[in-house]
Design a protein around this motif. Structure first.
Motif, PDB file in Angstrom:
ATOM      1  N   LEU A   1      58.365  25.742  38.217  1.00  0.00           N
ATOM      2  CA  LEU A   1      58.036  27.054  37.661  1.00  0.00           C
ATOM      3  C   LEU A   1      56.626  27.475  38.074  1.00  0.00           C
ATOM      4  N   ASN A   2      55.704  26.531  38.014  1.00  0.00           N
ATOM      5  CA  ASN A   2      54.329  26.856  38.384  1.00  0.00           C
ATOM      6  C   ASN A   2      54.220  27.208  39.863  1.00  0.00           C
ATOM      7  N   SER A   3      55.019  26.534  40.695  1.00  0.00           N
ATOM      8  CA  SER A   3      55.015  26.854  42.122  1.00  0.00           C
ATOM      9  C   SER A   3      55.524  28.269  42.365  1.00  0.00           C
ATOM     10  N   ALA A   4      56.602  28.642  41.669  1.00  0.00           N
ATOM     11  CA  ALA A   4      57.145  29.992  41.815  1.00  0.00           C
ATOM     12  C   ALA A   4      56.147  31.031  41.301  1.00  0.00           C
ATOM     13  N   PHE A   5      55.552  30.751  40.164  1.00  0.00           N
ATOM     14  CA  PHE A   5      54.582  31.657  39.547  1.00  0.00           C
ATOM     15  C   PHE A   5      53.367  31.863  40.465  1.00  0.00           C
ATOM     16  N   THR A   6      52.773  30.755  40.894  1.00  0.00           N
ATOM     17  CA  THR A   6      51.556  30.834  41.699  1.00  0.00           C
ATOM     18  C   THR A   6      51.826  31.453  43.064  1.00  0.00           C
ATOM     19  N   GLY A   7      52.984  31.133  43.634  1.00  0.00           N
ATOM     20  CA  GLY A   7      53.334  31.729  44.922  1.00  0.00           C
ATOM     21  C   GLY A   7      53.435  33.233  44.844  1.00  0.00           C
ATOM     22  N   ALA A   8      54.024  33.735  43.759  1.00  0.00           N
ATOM     23  CA  ALA A   8      54.157  35.184  43.605  1.00  0.00           C
ATOM     24  C   ALA A   8      52.809  35.845  43.344  1.00  0.00           C
ATOM     25  N   VAL A   9      51.966  35.205  42.545  1.00  0.00           N
ATOM     26  CA  VAL A   9      50.623  35.747  42.302  1.00  0.00           C
ATOM     27  C   VAL A   9      49.833  35.798  43.609  1.00  0.00           C
ATOM     28  N   ARG A  10      49.895  34.716  44.368  1.00  0.00           N
ATOM     29  CA  ARG A  10      49.159  34.663  45.640  1.00  0.00           C
ATOM     30  C   ARG A  10      49.629  35.760  46.602  1.00  0.00           C
ATOM     31  N   ALA A  11      50.949  35.948  46.665  1.00  0.00           N
ATOM     32  CA  ALA A  11      51.482  36.989  47.554  1.00  0.00           C
ATOM     33  C   ALA A  11      51.017  38.370  47.118  1.00  0.00           C
ATOM     34  N   SER A  12      50.998  38.631  45.829  1.00  0.00           N
ATOM     35  CA  SER A  12      50.550  39.942  45.336  1.00  0.00           C
ATOM     36  C   SER A  12      49.087  40.188  45.664  1.00  0.00           C
ATOM     37  N   LEU A  13      48.253  39.194  45.415  1.00  0.00           N
ATOM     38  CA  LEU A  13      46.823  39.366  45.656  1.00  0.00           C
ATOM     39  C   LEU A  13      46.502  39.428  47.150  1.00  0.00           C
ATOM     40  N   ASP A  14      47.209  38.631  47.945  1.00  0.00           N
ATOM     41  CA  ASP A  14      47.004  38.685  49.389  1.00  0.00           C
ATOM     42  C   ASP A  14      47.434  40.030  49.969  1.00  0.00           C
ATOM     43  N   GLY A  15      48.419  40.658  49.309  1.00  0.00           N
ATOM     44  CA  GLY A  15      48.943  41.914  49.819  1.00  0.00           C
ATOM     45  C   GLY A  15      48.135  43.130  49.436  1.00  0.00           C
ATOM     46  N   ASP A  16      47.231  42.976  48.475  1.00  0.00           N
ATOM     47  CA  ASP A  16      46.439  44.131  48.012  1.00  0.00           C
ATOM     48  C   ASP A  16      45.088  43.626  47.527  1.00  0.00           C
ATOM     49  N   ALA A  17      44.085  43.692  48.387  1.00  0.00           N
ATOM     50  CA  ALA A  17      42.759  43.178  48.050  1.00  0.00           C
ATOM     51  C   ALA A  17      42.104  43.951  46.913  1.00  0.00           C
ATOM     52  N   ALA A  18      42.580  45.171  46.640  1.00  0.00           N
ATOM     53  CA  ALA A  18      41.982  45.986  45.579  1.00  0.00           C
ATOM     54  C   ALA A  18      42.664  45.793  44.223  1.00  0.00           C
ATOM     55  N   LEU A  19      43.680  44.938  44.164  1.00  0.00           N
ATOM     56  CA  LEU A  19      44.461  44.768  42.936  1.00  0.00           C
ATOM     57  C   LEU A  19      43.635  44.062  41.859  1.00  0.00           C
ATOM     58  N   VAL A  20      43.520  44.689  40.684  1.00  0.00           N
ATOM     59  CA  VAL A  20      42.786  44.079  39.573  1.00  0.00           C
ATOM     60  C   VAL A  20      43.595  44.045  38.274  1.00  0.00           C
ATOM     61  N   ASP A  21      44.615  44.871  38.164  1.00  0.00           N
ATOM     62  CA  ASP A  21      45.420  44.915  36.941  1.00  0.00           C
ATOM     63  C   ASP A  21      46.333  43.687  36.906  1.00  0.00           C
ATOM     64  N   PRO A  22      46.130  42.759  35.954  1.00  0.00           N
ATOM     65  CA  PRO A  22      46.937  41.541  35.955  1.00  0.00           C
ATOM     66  C   PRO A  22      48.427  41.786  35.792  1.00  0.00           C
ATOM     67  N   ARG A  23      48.791  42.903  35.199  1.00  0.00           N
ATOM     68  CA  ARG A  23      50.225  43.192  35.047  1.00  0.00           C
ATOM     69  C   ARG A  23      50.910  43.337  36.394  1.00  0.00           C
ATOM     70  N   ARG A  24      50.147  43.801  37.391  1.00  0.00           N
ATOM     71  CA  ARG A  24      50.714  44.045  38.715  1.00  0.00           C
ATOM     72  C   ARG A  24      51.081  42.742  39.433  1.00  0.00           C
ATOM     73  N   TYR A  25      50.367  41.659  39.122  1.00  0.00           N
ATOM     74  CA  TYR A  25      50.732  40.383  39.752  1.00  0.00           C
ATOM     75  C   TYR A  25      51.440  39.418  38.804  1.00  0.00           C
ATOM     76  N   LEU A  26      51.288  39.603  37.505  1.00  0.00           N
ATOM     77  CA  LEU A  26      52.006  38.751  36.555  1.00  0.00           C
ATOM     78  C   LEU A  26      53.482  39.124  36.457  1.00  0.00           C
ATOM     79  N   ALA A  27      53.810  40.405  36.622  1.00  0.00           N
ATOM     80  CA  ALA A  27      55.223  40.811  36.550  1.00  0.00           C
ATOM     81  C   ALA A  27      56.060  40.138  37.641  1.00  0.00           C
TER      82      ALA A  27
END
Length: 284
Positions: free
Chosen positions: A232-258
């Protein structure tokens, strides 16, 4: 809906299947696990470990209340389980916070001390209506029963269950905690012998490192409660990493936690179907 662990495990055992027990660290974990169970149409167990309580500054109540609220509002049958508890003080808080079960962990102690401590915990748990799991481990080593190369002896396991009165037993058959690659190979002949020797349900810890076909075979040979955390942690962290890598300006945690929560939910649903025997294993 909140359902006793004993009821969920007994139903899985009677059906010859397995049930997934997934580690909760944050409220997003609890939401993802329950969403996955609803998607699969299967029961599930939410586990909060003593380590997770330590992460929450030693306070069980907030994360337990969140997990219980998620369970109560679910269409799926959801149990709450307090995992790898070494503290008697924490053990004694479980029932008041809605937990139906506790895994009491004295596996790092000598056999005699493990038996004495676990038997005492079982007696206290009975008075509070708790279903108690434990493990018979190797002396020393932070992984206890799941130290590399450790194996549970069926005769010793049978004596241990008789002496302690535990309701379920975690056994060492080749898995290991915190594996990030699915390369573990289990001793299925030993699982069969343990099932024949021990009258209570068997529990597999460290299941994230076990391939699908090995998990299916483990359930077929007698494993019932299957603990999963790192996947679960691997899936969670992988998705967070992909979101942040895809948008350097992303700051709203809902955008990467969803997306992280959705990735975990998919992992849970797939695992539950596999353990229940409603899908075939992927050989990987």
């Amino acid at each position: 809906m909140l359902t006793p662990t004993a009821e969920i495990v007994a139903a899985a055992r009677a059906a010859g299947g397995g049930v997934g027990a997934f580690n909760v660290i944050t409220v997003e974990h609890a939401e993802a696990i329950v969403t996955g169970a609803e998607e699969a149409g299967l029961p599930v167990i939410l586990q909060i470990s003593e380590n997770a309580v330590r992460f929450h500054q030693g306070r069980l109540a907030p994360i337990a209340a969140a997990a219980r609220a998620v369970a109560d509002s679910s269409r799926a049958a959801v149990a709450l389980h307090l995992d790898h508890v070494e503290s008697d003080e924490l053990f004694d808080q479980a029932a008041a916070h809605g937990f139906g079960s506790v895994m009491y962990d004295a596996s790092a102690s000598s056999y005699a001390d493990n038996v004495a401590a676990t038997a005492a915990a079982v007696r206290r748990g009975r008075r509070r209506g708790l279903w108690v799991e434990s493990e018979l481990g190797a002396i020393g080593g932070k992984d206890g029963a799941h130290a590399p190369g450790a194996r549970t002896d069926p005769g010793e396991a049978a004596a241990y269950v008789a002496a302690t009165g535990v309701d379920a037993l975690a056994v060492a058959v080749g898995s290991s905690h915190a594996m990030r690659t699915r390369t573990a190979r289990l001793d299925h002949e030993l699982i069969g012998r343990l099932r024949a020797a021990v009258p209570v349900p068997l529990v597999l810890h460290g299941s994230s490192g076990v391939p699908d076909d090995e998990l299916v075979a483990a359930v077929r040979h007698g494993m019932v409660k299957i603990n999963i955390g790192t996947a679960l942690n691997s899936a969670f962290t992988g998705a967070v990493r992909a979101s942040l890598d895809g948008d350097a300006a992303l700051v709203d945690p809902r955008r990467y936690l969803a997306p992280a929560r959705a990735a975990m939910a998919g992992t849970v649903a797939a695992a539950l179907r596999l353990l229940a025997g409603t899908t075939t294993p992927a050989h990987r």
